[in-house]
Design an enzyme around this catalytic site. Structure first.
Site, PDB file in Angstrom:
ATOM      1  CG  ASP A  24      53.756  35.319 114.730  1.00 25.78           C
ATOM      2  OD1 ASP A  24      53.419  36.203 113.937  1.00 25.78           O
ATOM      3  OD2 ASP A  24      53.814  34.116 114.436  1.00 25.78           O
ATOM      4  CD  GLU A  32      50.204  34.772 111.265  1.00 23.51           C
ATOM      5  OE1 GLU A  32      49.343  35.360 110.575  1.00 23.51           O
ATOM      6  OE2 GLU A  32      51.148  34.121 110.771  1.00 23.51           O
TER       7      GLU A  32
END
Length: 986
Positions: free
Chosen positions: A860, A903
């Site tokens: 992440d 993301e």
């Protein structure tokens, strides 16, 4: 009721109150800047129509959903931002709209559907107006009090006009149930009757010139908080305010806010002096104050705001932060150790408790010493360690027939008079006088003494002569309890003993792991005989055993109650039976209630009123009035007999955050069912992330959740409070409905679900015309090839076969490209979520079948929101694209890289153990952090946090993903830009 008000007028708060009222603490959960508040001084509180709690502070506004604070700050460059960071007050009108009064910048209305604030002009001095009070006018408009008087907002025109009254700063407004308007100013109190146009002054006691708070309770009384003369009250039929006496601060203090705290309880927030709680039935007043030695006390004594939410819980805004007191059934009270409190406990850890026949409670402490406590008045005597008693552990106490008390310590046995004035060392013939005494019991003129090494002795209390010396297998006596008939039960480190007082025969009852009906644990620390004569045995590590009888071989048989049956912990420290016959167990992780008829277990927590968790072995007693008492680290828990109701609150389920293609979308219209049409996902932003919460604030960590996307998911996905997030990416075109469910703290699902219609628009290559065109083109190509081949079949047969092969290959390549597009994230080149999960299931099945290792890394990007905020989505897309290329470049043959969130990426590593997976993850983390992209002449670089988990025996993808995701959150919490591992669940 008349008697109660006579007591109020006479200052009845000085009289002794109900049992434990002077000692019982009001326990709070405190929130501050560390928990996400934008400023540590909350000055205003409100609950909106959706159920959110709004907190106005001196540095911004926050919305609380039970898990995190969503903050709003003033930003002159951002349209629709908060108009003033100092929030003076919050008001939710009858239509459910939230109004925000600033400390200097006037008034604003929160536009929920657009998640923005709309300034409301209120006069020529706008921008310098201090809003002091707001009240509904009963017709959809508002009364607005400010530093320069009273204004009215016309609901039809939306305009604000000033009034000529009063010529003083307005600090409080109240429209009572009968329609009258009360106005409190710095110069006095006025009232305008319903239908009237003029205000009449309300006489106040001498010196009470300013009014800062007004409140009407359920019985129609008007409560008046003054700026320098404390709290006043006006009867429903009266006209003159009367002071609430008995406490100096209630006659001279400054009252900032007033709220109902219960059916017969009023809380008055005081500036600098905490909270005054008034019992309207008895007139009794008690103070709720901050105590530096108690973590769960009121955050600060300087109180600004009070709010009672729809569940009946209390919220307090003070100079020290936000304090929350959940509504409880009122059966459980907590006495917290507070050496500075007059009459409070003198130490923090009560290791032994004794309820005597005269109704008093003796407490022996871990650090030595004993307190004698009167439930109505607090501590009345104390035996200090080092003076009356040795400075060491007090293990046990027992009351003699004459009311005196024997005290067992680590350094011997002591005897104290019934008033707790003095204690002397007791000598027992043949026993070291300074040997530890760990268990005591008085029965039929015999004092039973248990120790670590000396076993069990039956002693004549007056002479110290040993009457009984039963032969036990060892010492380590923890508890002694008289049973039915001639039975004396002894719990020890080596199991349970039964002493027959008539024959002096000893039976040893030991645990047997191979026998499910045997004693469940070896170390027996708690014993109880219930009304049916059954023996209950609490053990360390084995839970609780209830003796149900004896088998054909004569051995005792037990019914086991453990963690699987609902006990909060397998260490049972104390067992008590209240006056109604209910069994209560104190454990190493909280309190449990056990129904003696069904043996059903209910674990209790702070939301139920049980603020303490870690109870001490043997620290328990039952009072003469049937209260179950438990000693714990930090204080004492008191359980009154009575029905403990099940929690049936139906909390509203709300969306707290909604992102489409990574862009935030206002949520109010979806929460209220007023959205027009479905939520549309375009091909460029084909991702959906929905965070949601059930607004049961009493114990939000115990709420349960589930979600399902109709048209995509086969079944509900259940999750807990830590993962209230539904994420979908690269959905096929079509219409869907996202359904959300939430429960209250008891796990009862709310009847109302949230439904979010979703429409996914197709990309150009997914549209029908493109597919038809491709089909027609393929058909025409086939026809042309057939005709061409027929024409030249004889003379160019070999050449035609070659061309047919080439055309066929071209068609296959086109189909392969289309298939690749369906499996690949178009921005990053990585596998999309659906393809990645399909490949993961295949590889996991192969690894489990072949016994080969497999690891999963979840990535992440750190602080990615800042990239979007500062560089826009083109910058964010460039970073994502570069990250995807880096992952693909770093991926080894056979490894699968996928983009599974906005993301968030994942890397599946077959034939890779945890050590190699960590090395690969560190290489990938360094590669991502080493690169950058250029946007508008600026280099953008990001780092990544990673969680790595190895496949365990019996794991499927969801379990492997959950453990890797937990490791990812550990990496985030540990400072980001790091790799965290979690071992497999074998």
């Amino acid at each position: 009721m008349l008697l109660g008000w006579l007591l109020l007028a006479a200052g009845a708060s000085d009289a002794a109150g109900p049992r434990w009222s002077d000692l019982a603490a009001t326990v709070f959960h405190n929130y501050g800047r560390d928990q996400g508040l934008p400023h540590p001084v909350p000055t205003a509180l409100a609950q909106d129509r959706d159920g959110f709690i709004w907190i106005g502070t001196q540095g911004g506004l926050a919305r609380w959903d039970g898990y995190r604070f969503h903050s709003y700050k003033a930003d002159p460059t951002k349209p629709g931002s908060l108009h003033d960071d100092w929030i003076q007050l919050l008001h939710v009108d009858r239509a459910g709209r939230l109004w925000v009064g600033g400390g200097a910048a006037g008034l604003a209305r929160y536009h929920a559907a657009r998640d923005r604030f709309v300034p409301v002009p209120i006069g020529p001095t706008e921008g310098r107006i201090h809003i002091g009070a707001i009240a509904d006018d009963g017709r959809g408009g508002l009364w607005i009090g400010s530093d320069d008087g009273l204004r009215h907002l016309d609901p039809a025109r939306g305009t604000v006009r000033p009034t000529t009254f009063p010529p003083a700063p307005v600090r409080a407004l109240l429209r009572e149930a009968r329609g009258a308007l009360w106005v409190g100013t710095t110069r006095g109190l006025w009232r305008r009757a319903a239908g009237a146009t003029a205000f009449a002054p309300v006489p106040l006691p001498k010196g009470a010139t300013g009014v800062g708070a007004l409140f009407q309770d359920g019985d129609g009384r008007i409560w008046v908080g003054t700026l320098r003369r404390g709290l006043l009250v006006i009867d429903p039929t009266g006209t003159a305010p009367r002071p609430i006496g008995g406490e100096a601060i209630l006659s001279t203090g400054s009252v900032s806010t007033i709220s109902a705290a219960g059916p017969h309880e009023i809380w008055a927030g005081l500036r600098g002096n905490g909270i005054a709680s008034v019992d309207t039935a008895t007139g009794r007043v008690r103070l709720i104050r901050h105590d530096r030695s108690v973590a769960n006390s009121l955050a600060h004594n300087d109180v600004w705001a009070l709010l009672r939410d729809r569940a009946g819980s209390l919220w307090v805004g003070s100079t020290g932060g936000l304090s929350y007191h959940p509504r409880t059934a009122g059966l459980i009270s907590t006495i917290l150790a507070s050496p500075g409190q007059a009459g409070g406990l003198s130490a923090s850890d009560p290791l032994s408790l004794l309820a005597t026949r005269d109704g008093r409670l003796w407490l022996g402490y871990l650090d030595g010493g004993v307190d004698l406590v009167d439930p109505a008045g607090g501590r009345i005597a104390a035996l200090r360690p080092g003076t009356s008693l040795p400075p060491d552990v007090v293990f046990a106490m027992a009351e003699a027939e004459d009311g005196s008390v024997h005290i067992g310590t680590r350094r011997g046995l002591y005897h104290a008079d019934r008033l707790g004035r003095a204690a002397r060392l007791v000598t027992i013939a043949g026993r070291d006088p300074h040997a530890a005494v760990t268990a005591l019991a008085h029965d039929a003129g015999i004092l039973w003494v248990g120790g670590d090494d000396s076993g069990l002795l039956g002693v004549a209390p007056a002479t110290g002569r040993v009457i009984f010396r039963p032969r036990l297998a060892d010492g380590g006596i923890a508890v002694i309890r008289r049973g039915k008939g001639n039975d004396l039960w002894i719990g020890s480190r080596n199991g349970l003993y039964r002493l027959d007082l008539a024959t002096r025969a000893v039976e040893h009852i030991a645990p047997d792991p191979a026998d499910a009906a045997a004693l469940p644990g070896r170390f027996v620390v708690a014993l109880l005989v219930d009304r049916q004569g059954r023996l209950w045995a609490g053990t360390f590590g084995g839970g609780l055993g209830v003796m149900t009888g004896r088998g054909a071989d004569g051995r005792p048989r037990f019914r086991k109650i453990g963690v699987a049956q609902g006990l909060p912990h397998a260490n049972v420290d104390s067992l008590q039976m209240d006056g109604a016959g209910t069994i209560w167990a104190g454990t190493d992780d909280g309190l449990a209630r056990i129904d003696p008829a069904t043996l059903a277990v209910r674990a209790l927590r702070q939301a139920d009123g049980s603020a303490l968790i870690d109870y001490f072995a043997g620290a328990g007693a039952t009072s003469a009035t049937g209260e179950a008492l438990f000693g714990a680290k930090g204080g004492v828990t008191i359980v009154r007999p009575g029905r403990l109701p099940h929690w049936t609150l139906q909390p509203p389920l709300v969306i707290t955050d909604l992102r489409v293609g990574g862009v935030s979308v206002p949520v109010a219209s979806f929460n209220r069912g007023t959205s027009i049409g479905p939520l549309t996902l375009t091909p460029e932003g084909n991702s959906l992330a929905v965070e949601f919460a059930a607004l049961d604030f009493t114990a939000p960590e115990r709420n349960r959740y589930a979600y399902r996307l109709d048209g995509f998911d086969r079944d509900w996905t259940e999750t807990d409070a830590n993962r209230r997030l539904a994420i979908y990416t690269n959905l096929p075109p079509g219409d869907y409905v996202l359904r959300l469910r939430g429960s209250n703290r008891a796990g009862v699902w709310a009847e109302r679900e949230l439904s979010l219609p979703v429409r996914v628009m197709p990309a150009w290559y997914q549209r029908l015309w493109f597919r038809l065109a491709m089909a027609v083109a393929a058909l025409l190509a086939i026809v042309a090839i057939v005709r061409w081949r027929t024409r030249y079949l004889r003379d160019r047969q070999a050449d035609l076969e070659r061309q047919i092969t080439e055309r066929t290959a071209a068609l296959r390549a086109a189909n392969d490209r289309l298939g690749q597009l369906a499996m690949t994230d178009p921005l990053t080149g990585c596998a999309n979520r659906r393809h990645f999960m399909a490949r993961a299931e295949e590889l996991i099945a192969a690894a489990q079948r072949d016994g080969q290792p497999l690891s999963l890394a979840i990535l992440d990007l750190d602080e990615f929101k800042q990239v979007n905020d500062h560089h826009g989505h083109p910058g964010g897309d460039a970073v994502l694209a570069r990250t995807g290329r880096t992952i693909l470049d770093q991926a080894a043959p056979g490894e699968v890289a996928g983009r599974i969130g906005g993301e968030e990426f994942a890397l599946l590593m077959p034939n890779t153990g945890l050590a190699d997976a960590r090395r690969r993850a560190e290489q990938l983390r360094e590669a991502i952090g080493a690169g950058s992209v250029e946007i508008d002449g600026e280099r953008i670089a990001v780092t990544t946090s990673m969680g790595v988990a190895r496949l365990g025996r019996g794991d499927d993808f969801s379990r492997l993903y959950a453990r890797a995701d937990a490791a990812l959150y550990t990496a985030k919490d540990g400072g980001r830009n790091r790799v965290e591992l979690v071992p497999p669940a074998e």
